[in-house]
Design a protein around this motif. Structure first.
Motif, PDB file in Angstrom:
ATOM      1  N   ALA A  96       0.827  -1.212   0.000  1.00  0.00           N
ATOM      2  CA  ALA A  96       0.000   0.000   0.000  1.00  0.00           C
ATOM      3  C   ALA A  96       0.859   1.258   0.000  1.00  0.00           C
ATOM      4  O   ALA A  96       0.496   2.258  -0.618  1.00  0.00           O
ATOM      5  CB  ALA A  96      -0.931  -0.002   1.214  1.00  0.00           C
ATOM      6  N   THR A  97       2.007   1.187   0.680  1.00  0.00           N
ATOM      7  CA  THR A  97       2.888   2.356   0.727  1.00  0.00           C
ATOM      8  C   THR A  97       3.436   2.682  -0.659  1.00  0.00           C
ATOM      9  O   THR A  97       3.458   3.847  -1.075  1.00  0.00           O
ATOM     10  CB  THR A  97       4.046   2.112   1.693  1.00  0.00           C
ATOM     11  OG1 THR A  97       3.530   1.822   2.998  1.00  0.00           O
ATOM     12  CG2 THR A  97       4.954   3.325   1.772  1.00  0.00           C
ATOM     13  N   LYS A  98       3.837   1.646  -1.384  1.00  0.00           N
ATOM     14  CA  LYS A  98       4.369   1.854  -2.727  1.00  0.00           C
ATOM     15  C   LYS A  98       3.277   2.371  -3.662  1.00  0.00           C
ATOM     16  O   LYS A  98       3.533   3.233  -4.519  1.00  0.00           O
ATOM     17  CB  LYS A  98       4.953   0.553  -3.277  1.00  0.00           C
ATOM     18  CG  LYS A  98       5.564   0.700  -4.656  1.00  0.00           C
ATOM     19  CD  LYS A  98       6.165  -0.604  -5.147  1.00  0.00           C
ATOM     20  CE  LYS A  98       6.782  -0.433  -6.528  1.00  0.00           C
ATOM     21  NZ  LYS A  98       7.355  -1.712  -7.033  1.00  0.00           N
ATOM     22  N   GLN A  99       2.058   1.853  -3.504  1.00  0.00           N
ATOM     23  CA  GLN A  99       0.956   2.327  -4.338  1.00  0.00           C
ATOM     24  C   GLN A  99       0.706   3.814  -4.119  1.00  0.00           C
ATOM     25  O   GLN A  99       0.487   4.557  -5.075  1.00  0.00           O
ATOM     26  CB  GLN A  99      -0.306   1.518  -4.027  1.00  0.00           C
ATOM     27  CG  GLN A  99      -0.259   0.077  -4.506  1.00  0.00           C
ATOM     28  CD  GLN A  99      -1.531  -0.668  -4.166  1.00  0.00           C
ATOM     29  OE1 GLN A  99      -2.402  -0.157  -3.478  1.00  0.00           O
ATOM     30  NE2 GLN A  99      -1.641  -1.899  -4.640  1.00  0.00           N
ATOM     31  N   GLN A 100       0.731   4.246  -2.873  1.00  0.00           N
ATOM     32  CA  GLN A 100       0.513   5.652  -2.571  1.00  0.00           C
ATOM     33  C   GLN A 100       1.629   6.524  -3.145  1.00  0.00           C
ATOM     34  O   GLN A 100       1.386   7.605  -3.690  1.00  0.00           O
ATOM     35  CB  GLN A 100       0.409   5.863  -1.062  1.00  0.00           C
ATOM     36  CG  GLN A 100       0.106   7.297  -0.640  1.00  0.00           C
ATOM     37  CD  GLN A 100      -1.213   7.804  -1.199  1.00  0.00           C
ATOM     38  OE1 GLN A 100      -2.132   7.030  -1.439  1.00  0.00           O
ATOM     39  NE2 GLN A 100      -1.293   9.118  -1.411  1.00  0.00           N
ATOM     40  N   GLU A 101       2.870   6.033  -3.046  1.00  0.00           N
ATOM     41  CA  GLU A 101       3.993   6.769  -3.616  1.00  0.00           C
ATOM     42  C   GLU A 101       3.867   6.886  -5.128  1.00  0.00           C
ATOM     43  O   GLU A 101       4.160   7.944  -5.711  1.00  0.00           O
ATOM     44  CB  GLU A 101       5.312   6.073  -3.245  1.00  0.00           C
ATOM     45  CG  GLU A 101       5.651   6.141  -1.762  1.00  0.00           C
ATOM     46  CD  GLU A 101       6.908   5.363  -1.434  1.00  0.00           C
ATOM     47  OE1 GLU A 101       7.408   4.640  -2.345  1.00  0.00           O
ATOM     48  OE2 GLU A 101       7.401   5.460  -0.291  1.00  0.00           O
ATOM     49  N   LEU A 102       3.427   5.806  -5.764  1.00  0.00           N
ATOM     50  CA  LEU A 102       3.253   5.838  -7.207  1.00  0.00           C
ATOM     51  C   LEU A 102       2.140   6.808  -7.602  1.00  0.00           C
ATOM     52  O   LEU A 102       2.272   7.551  -8.585  1.00  0.00           O
ATOM     53  CB  LEU A 102       2.943   4.429  -7.731  1.00  0.00           C
ATOM     54  CG  LEU A 102       4.121   3.464  -7.816  1.00  0.00           C
ATOM     55  CD1 LEU A 102       3.643   2.062  -8.153  1.00  0.00           C
ATOM     56  CD2 LEU A 102       5.123   3.930  -8.868  1.00  0.00           C
ATOM     57  N   ARG A 103       1.033   6.803  -6.857  1.00  0.00           N
ATOM     58  CA  ARG A 103      -0.065   7.727  -7.160  1.00  0.00           C
ATOM     59  C   ARG A 103       0.400   9.177  -7.063  1.00  0.00           C
ATOM     60  O   ARG A 103       0.051  10.018  -7.902  1.00  0.00           O
ATOM     61  CB  ARG A 103      -1.239   7.477  -6.214  1.00  0.00           C
ATOM     62  CG  ARG A 103      -1.983   6.157  -6.451  1.00  0.00           C
ATOM     63  CD  ARG A 103      -3.263   6.106  -5.655  1.00  0.00           C
ATOM     64  NE  ARG A 103      -3.919   4.820  -5.798  1.00  0.00           N
ATOM     65  CZ  ARG A 103      -3.782   3.808  -4.942  1.00  0.00           C
ATOM     66  NH1 ARG A 103      -3.010   3.969  -3.854  1.00  0.00           N
ATOM     67  NH2 ARG A 103      -4.405   2.670  -5.137  1.00  0.00           N
ATOM     68  N   GLU A 104       1.157   9.470  -6.033  1.00  0.00           N
ATOM     69  CA  GLU A 104       1.656  10.839  -5.870  1.00  0.00           C
ATOM     70  C   GLU A 104       2.627  11.205  -6.982  1.00  0.00           C
ATOM     71  O   GLU A 104       2.582  12.329  -7.520  1.00  0.00           O
ATOM     72  CB  GLU A 104       2.334  10.974  -4.504  1.00  0.00           C
ATOM     73  CG  GLU A 104       1.375  10.864  -3.328  1.00  0.00           C
ATOM     74  CD  GLU A 104       2.089  10.938  -1.994  1.00  0.00           C
ATOM     75  OE1 GLU A 104       3.352  11.027  -2.013  1.00  0.00           O
ATOM     76  OE2 GLU A 104       1.423  10.923  -0.946  1.00  0.00           O
ATOM     77  N   ALA A 105       3.504  10.258  -7.351  1.00  0.00           N
ATOM     78  CA  ALA A 105       4.464  10.529  -8.425  1.00  0.00           C
ATOM     79  C   ALA A 105       3.760  10.714  -9.761  1.00  0.00           C
ATOM     80  O   ALA A 105       4.132  11.586 -10.569  1.00  0.00           O
ATOM     81  CB  ALA A 105       5.488   9.390  -8.513  1.00  0.00           C
ATOM     82  N   ILE A 106       2.720   9.912 -10.013  1.00  0.00           N
ATOM     83  CA  ILE A 106       1.956  10.035 -11.256  1.00  0.00           C
ATOM     84  C   ILE A 106       1.238  11.374 -11.302  1.00  0.00           C
ATOM     85  O   ILE A 106       1.222  12.064 -12.333  1.00  0.00           O
ATOM     86  CB  ILE A 106       0.950   8.869 -11.384  1.00  0.00           C
ATOM     87  CG1 ILE A 106       1.707   7.558 -11.655  1.00  0.00           C
ATOM     88  CG2 ILE A 106      -0.054   9.129 -12.501  1.00  0.00           C
ATOM     89  CD1 ILE A 106       0.829   6.327 -11.591  1.00  0.00           C
ATOM     90  N   GLY A 107       0.634  11.758 -10.188  1.00  0.00           N
ATOM     91  CA  GLY A 107      -0.038  13.061 -10.136  1.00  0.00           C
ATOM     92  C   GLY A 107       0.919  14.211 -10.373  1.00  0.00           C
ATOM     93  O   GLY A 107       0.603  15.150 -11.105  1.00  0.00           O
ATOM     94  N   ASP A 108       2.096  14.135  -9.772  1.00  0.00           N
ATOM     95  CA  ASP A 108       3.099  15.191  -9.964  1.00  0.00           C
ATOM     96  C   ASP A 108       3.561  15.243 -11.424  1.00  0.00           C
ATOM     97  O   ASP A 108       3.757  16.332 -11.988  1.00  0.00           O
ATOM     98  CB  ASP A 108       4.293  14.958  -9.045  1.00  0.00           C
ATOM     99  CG  ASP A 108       3.940  15.131  -7.574  1.00  0.00           C
ATOM    100  OD1 ASP A 108       2.902  15.758  -7.286  1.00  0.00           O
ATOM    101  OD2 ASP A 108       4.699  14.622  -6.716  1.00  0.00           O
ATOM    102  N   ALA A 109       3.760  14.050 -12.034  1.00  0.00           N
ATOM    103  CA  ALA A 109       4.225  14.012 -13.422  1.00  0.00           C
ATOM    104  C   ALA A 109       3.177  14.579 -14.368  1.00  0.00           C
ATOM    105  O   ALA A 109       3.500  15.319 -15.307  1.00  0.00           O
ATOM    106  CB  ALA A 109       4.573  12.575 -13.814  1.00  0.00           C
ATOM    107  N   LYS A 110       1.901  14.265 -14.135  1.00  0.00           N
ATOM    108  CA  LYS A 110       0.837  14.793 -14.985  1.00  0.00           C
ATOM    109  C   LYS A 110       0.725  16.309 -14.836  1.00  0.00           C
ATOM    110  O   LYS A 110       0.528  17.034 -15.823  1.00  0.00           O
ATOM    111  CB  LYS A 110      -0.489  14.126 -14.639  1.00  0.00           C
ATOM    112  CG  LYS A 110      -0.585  12.670 -15.093  1.00  0.00           C
ATOM    113  CD  LYS A 110      -1.954  12.096 -14.794  1.00  0.00           C
ATOM    114  CE  LYS A 110      -2.078  10.679 -15.344  1.00  0.00           C
ATOM    115  NZ  LYS A 110      -3.422  10.097 -15.069  1.00  0.00           N
ATOM    116  N   THR A 111       0.853  16.778 -13.601  1.00  0.00           N
ATOM    117  CA  THR A 111       0.807  18.222 -13.378  1.00  0.00           C
ATOM    118  C   THR A 111       1.964  18.924 -14.077  1.00  0.00           C
ATOM    119  O   THR A 111       1.791  19.967 -14.718  1.00  0.00           O
ATOM    120  CB  THR A 111       0.843  18.527 -11.877  1.00  0.00           C
ATOM    121  OG1 THR A 111      -0.272  17.905 -11.237  1.00  0.00           O
ATOM    122  CG2 THR A 111       0.799  20.028 -11.620  1.00  0.00           C
TER     123      THR A 111
END
Length: 238
Positions: A96-111
């Motif tokens: 779950a920790t890695k999933q959350q990190e990936l979601r945040e990284a994906i959001g930052d990359a899209k932004t």
């Protein structure tokens, strides 16, 4: 002695026998057609692959270098890593920790991707309105596959033709304000599609498509196409 041949409508028994013969022959005909089609496709694929290999200008060592260079760019550029991170998130089901990190990284990359596209879009219209050929050159890619279609003109291909068209345009006018509205941006991998309405200082409107490509950490324009919105312009004139 010649045998006479009856010409006319076949009897019910003859018609039934003919249907049976055709039914028995159809599977063989289908098999022959499938084999012929497969042979044509296989031959075309073989010729295409051999042609690509024969005409390839990059030896295996150069291909490995290109792959290594792309991997290094992906590590440095979060936008290039976006498809990889999305795939990792789809495959990750336990941590779950890695999933959350990936979601945040994906959001930052899209932004970051959308912000970068909006920034180069702003630079394009700033160069357009101020007739700044140096800034316009910085906006465009230097690759040979770039294209530009000005309203009512044919497609221009390559940096030389595209840049010359902007020089010619800037040289015959005193400049005019172009304001994009209804901007929509869609980023897919290393390509960004931007559609908008270009409003001129005289009240005219043009439907516009701008396409940008990720190159060396920056978004570069590879296509600009604009056409007048006849109905909107007619309404403004009325």
């Amino acid at each position: 002695m010649l045998r006479s041949t009856r010409i006319g409508r076949p009897t019910a028994e003859e018609g039934h026998q003919l249907n049976m013969n055709l039914s028995a022959f159809v599977p063989h005909l289908q098999l022959l057609w499938t084999a012929s089609l497969f042979g044509c496709v296989s031959g075309w694929l073989s010729q295409t692959c051999h042609s690509q290999i024969r005409h390839s200008k990059s030896p295996a060592t150069d291909i490995r270098k290109d792959i290594f260079s792309l991997n290094m760019q992906q590590q440095d550029d979060p936008v290039l890593r976006l498809p990889i991170m999305e795939a990792e998130l789809a495959l990750s089901t336990e941590d779950a920790t890695k999933q959350q990190e990936l979601r945040e990284a994906i959001g930052d990359a899209k932004t970051a991707a959308e912000f970068g596209v909006r920034r180069v879009q702003h630079s394009f219209y700033e160069a357009f309105s101020s007739q700044d050929i140096t800034l316009m050159r910085q906006v465009w890619s230097t690759k040979d596959d770039i294209r530009c279609v000005h309203p009512g003109m044919e497609c221009l291909i390559g940096q030389q033709e595209v840049m010359q068209s902007w020089r010619d345009m800037f040289g015959v006018s005193d400049g005019f304000k172009i304001s994009p509205s209804r901007v929509q941006i869609d980023v897919t991998g290393t390509t960004a599609l931007c559609t908008c309405i270009e409003k001129t200082h005289t009240g005219g409107q043009l439907e516009c498509v701008n396409v940008y490509r990720r190159e060396d950490g920056d978004w570069k324009m590879i296509l600009h196409m604009a056409a007048p919105n006849v109905m909107a312009n007619r309404g403004a004139a009325a």
